[in-house]
Structures are given as structure tokens and as C-alpha cells.
Design an enzyme around this catalytic site. Structure first.
Site, PDB file in Angstrom:
ATOM      1  N   GLU A   1       0.828  -1.209   0.000  1.00  0.00           N
ATOM      2  CA  GLU A   1       0.000   0.000   0.000  1.00  0.00           C
ATOM      3  C   GLU A   1       0.866   1.266   0.000  1.00  0.00           C
ATOM      4  O   GLU A   1       0.552   2.242  -0.697  1.00  0.00           O
ATOM      5  CB  GLU A   1      -0.922   0.000   1.225  1.00  0.00           C
ATOM      6  CG  GLU A   1      -1.830  -1.217   1.343  1.00  0.00           C
ATOM      7  CD  GLU A   1      -2.723  -1.425   0.128  1.00  0.00           C
ATOM      8  OE1 GLU A   1      -2.942  -0.471  -0.639  1.00  0.00           O
ATOM      9  OE2 GLU A   1      -3.209  -2.552  -0.049  1.00  0.00           O
TER      10      GLU A   1
ATOM     11  N   GLU B   1      -0.588  -2.372 -10.049  1.00  0.00           N
ATOM     12  CA  GLU B   1      -0.463  -3.438  -9.050  1.00  0.00           C
ATOM     13  C   GLU B   1       0.880  -4.163  -9.188  1.00  0.00           C
ATOM     14  O   GLU B   1       1.514  -4.495  -8.182  1.00  0.00           O
ATOM     15  CB  GLU B   1      -1.623  -4.432  -9.184  1.00  0.00           C
ATOM     16  CG  GLU B   1      -2.983  -3.869  -8.796  1.00  0.00           C
ATOM     17  CD  GLU B   1      -3.040  -3.407  -7.354  1.00  0.00           C
ATOM     18  OE1 GLU B   1      -2.337  -3.986  -6.494  1.00  0.00           O
ATOM     19  OE2 GLU B   1      -3.794  -2.458  -7.080  1.00  0.00           O
TER      20      GLU B   1
END
Length: 372
Positions: free
Chosen positions: A233, A294
Site C-alpha cells: 500500500e 499493481e
């Protein structure tokens, strides 16, 4: 990135042209009304009609007088017998008449100055093109602002039921701060949401960034696995992924806003078909972009923490993940929340619109990184 940029750029151009043209036509009609109104107001008698003072000069000095009255009213009342406007006293009546007269001149002479200035500079055709263009740009700007507001609201809803990590798990916040320092990004706020479904996602960027984790995620992962997920994150923040994805989804949200859910006649159905096709086209572009972000976040997490631990965490989370029962099933909301895994099961997240790479492929890549 090339595919994503190509898709989103063409979508943005097409949506802007359609919205701008339709809005421009509507705005052009409004501009015509405004122009007609200005011409009607400008026909009223003013100072420029009986003196050699031009309309712009008369309007300017009248506006200047109003500014003086507004800004220096206490000074004026101190050195004149006028205390208040609209009072039944001779000084007040005179002052009220002067203020209203200045306001009248600002409107009349200003309208005359605008109409004469535009007529002197632009031909009727140029005025029409300018009105159409400005109206189109204004409408596009309004829709972009509205889409950005929708995205901010989606993000706010995702944090509504969360509590600051400092209140329930200070160690979690300390870990994020340490990872943010390693990644050279401002430390984000960390929140914990009481949900059994394991999830972690990033919202916002810079000083307004937020990382949200669920209690289900914290309970299922070992310490090194949780650190690796948090590193993923934080890597999103370092790569400005939230800002990039938020900008990319704007034309998709605009296309969705132009879909009429209650359409019944053939014209409206055709209209919906066009914008649904544009929305799906944009969703494909955003999905390709999101998958790339991602991959980059996994690589960043491998540099900040253990790639083997992140691979292990992904295995654990994939086994525990199930279809969400909340509004996270909405595509737009699942995109603005840069979650560690897609919002549904792998089988339901497959195809050209999936926002995450295959979890199995991510695990294989992370294990190769760990081995090397």
C-alpha cells in the site's frame, strides 16, 4: 501503460467532444438569450447618451464609487450627516439615490460596453463560434468537477466506518510510518475498519493519503505478512497510483452519468447504448492501467519488505477472500480503492475488466524475486 494511455486518451477525447458539443449547443442558446438581454439593458438611457463620456468609462467610475462606499462606509458616516441608507431623512435619501444611481449605471453602461466591444471585435459568425466553444468548455469542466466530486465521495464512504489505527493498534501505525520513511513519502493516516473480510486499500495521495485495513486482514496475517501488505500500500503512494487512477476514471464516471436508467423510447435506448459502450471501453483502459500499477506496487513492496512474505500473504488472503456483501462490488468504488486483491473471487474478476493481475502470477513473480 501504452495500451491504457491510448484507450483512456481516446475515451477522454470522444467523451469531451460529445459532452462539449451537446453542452455547447445548449449553452449557445443561453448565450443568445444573454446577448439579447444585454442589448435590451444597454438600450436604457445612461450617462454616455447625454455626455461625451464613453460607456466603459461611465461604468468604471460608477463601479469605483460603489467600491468606495462599500469599503469606506464607516469613514463616510463619520464625516457626513448620513448614518444609514434607506432612512427617511434628507441626507439618507440623497445618499441612497446616489448609490442606486451608481448601481444603475454599472448595469446599463456595463451592458453597453460589453455589447459594443464584442460587436466591434467579433463578427456574428465569430461570436457564434466563440459562444459555442466557451459553452462547451464550461460544460466539460462542470462534468469533470462533478466526476471528481463523485470519486471523493466514494473514497469518503470507504473510510466512514473506520477508526484511527492509533486508537486500536499503535504498532500498525508505527509500521506504516517506518515504511513511508523508507519510501520517502509523507506518512499517511492509517485506519482500521471492523470487517471480517480481509482487505487493505489506499486512498488519496500526498498529505491527504489514507491506508485502511480490516480487522479480518490483521487477524489472519503473521507480522511479516502484514508488514509486506502495508509495504504494498505504501508503494502505491510512492508511485502516485491513487492520483493516476482517479484521473483515469474521470471520463468513465462522466460516461456513466450520461446513461439514463429509465430510458424507454428508441432514441434514449440508442443514447444509452453509445455511452454504455464508451463506459466499458474506458473500464477496459482503467483495468489495464490498474493491473500495471499493481505489478509496480508488488515490486515496490518487495524492495521495502520481504517478497516471500507478500507472496505468503497473497496466498492466505486469496483463500480467505469471498464475494463482498457491501457496495465494494461497484466497479468504480473498487477502482478508487487500491485494494491488495480484487473485490471479488478470482473467477468473477477474470476477463478484460479485471483490475488486478492473477494472484497466482503475482505469487510466482514474488517467489522469483525472493529466490534471486
Amino acid at each position: 501503460m501504452g495500451v491504457a494511455v491510448g484507450v483512456l486518451a481516446t475515451l477522454s477525447i470522444v467523451v469531451a467532444l460529445i459532452v462539449g458539443f451537446i453542452g455547447g449547443l445548449l449553452g449557445f442558446v443561453a448565450w443568445e438569450w444573454i446577448a439579447t438581454g444585454l442589448e435590451a439593458v444597454a438600450s436604457f438611457p445612461g450617462v454616455s447618451d447625454v455626455t461625451d463620456v464613453s460607456a466603459p468609462a461611465a461604468g468604471f467610475f460608477a463601479a469605483l464609487a460603489l467600491v468606495v462606499v462599500i469599503n469606506w462606509w464607516p469613514l463616510l458616516t463619520r464625516y457626513t450627516p448620513v448614518e444609514y441608507l434607506f432612512q427617511p431623512t434628507p441626507p439618507s435619501v440623497v445618499a441612497t439615490g446616489a448609490v442606486l444611481g451608481c448601481l444603475y449605471l454599472v448595469i446599463i453602461e456595463g451592458s453597453a460596453a460589453v455589447t459594443s466591444g464584442v460587436a466591434a471585435v467579433l463578427s456574428p459568425l465569430e461570436r457564434a463560434v466563440l459562444g459555442l466553444g466557451l459553452s462547451g468548455l464550461l460544460v466539460v469542466g462542470l462534468f469533470v468537477a462533478g466526476a471528481r466530486r463523485e470519486i471523493r465521495n466514494l473514497r469518503s464512504e470507504l473510510v466512514d466506518d473506520s477508526v484511527p489505527a492509533a486508537e486500536v493498534d499503535p504498532e500498525l501505525e508505527a509500521t506504516v510510518r517506518r515504511l513511508a520513511q523508507f519510501a520517502s513519502v509523507p506518512a499517511p493516516e492509517v485506519y482500521v475498519t471492523d470487517a471480517d473480510r480481509p482487505e487493505s486499500f489506499t486512498l488519496g495521495s500526498g498529505a491527504s493519503a489514507v491506508i485502511v485495513v480490516s480487522t479480518g486482514l490483521c487477524e489472519r496475517l503473521a507480522d511479516d505478512e502484514l508488514e509486506a501488505v502495508l509495504a504494498h500500500e505504501v508503494s502505491h503512494l510512492a508511485n502516485f497510483d491513487s492520483r493516476i487512477v482517479a484521473a483515469a476514471i474521470v471520463p468513465v464516471v462522466i460516461a456513466d452519468d450520461w446513461i439514463d436508467p429509465d430510458a424507454s423510447d428508441p432514441g434514449d435506448l440508442l443514447w444509452n447504448a453509445v455511452f454504455r459502450a464508451l463506459k466499458r471501453y474506458g473500464q477496459f483502459g482503467v483495468a489495464v492501467l490498474s493491473q500495471g500499477r499493481e505489478w509496480h506496487a508488488d515490486a515496490g513492496a518487495a524492495a521495502l519488505a520481504s517478497p516471500a512474505a507478500l507472496a505468503s500473504a497473497l496466498e492466505t488472503l486469496a483463500d480467505a477472500r469471498r464475494v463482498p456483501e457491501t457496495d465494494l462490488r461497484e466497479w468504480e468504488r473498487s477502482v478508487v480503492a487500491l485494494d491488495i486483491l480484487p473485490p471479488a473471487l478470482e473467477e468473477q474478476g477474470s476477463g478484460p475488466f479485471r483490475t488486478h493481475p492473477s494472484t497466482a502470477a503475482r505469487i510466482r513473480r514474488l517467489r522469483r524475486l525472493a529466490a534471486s
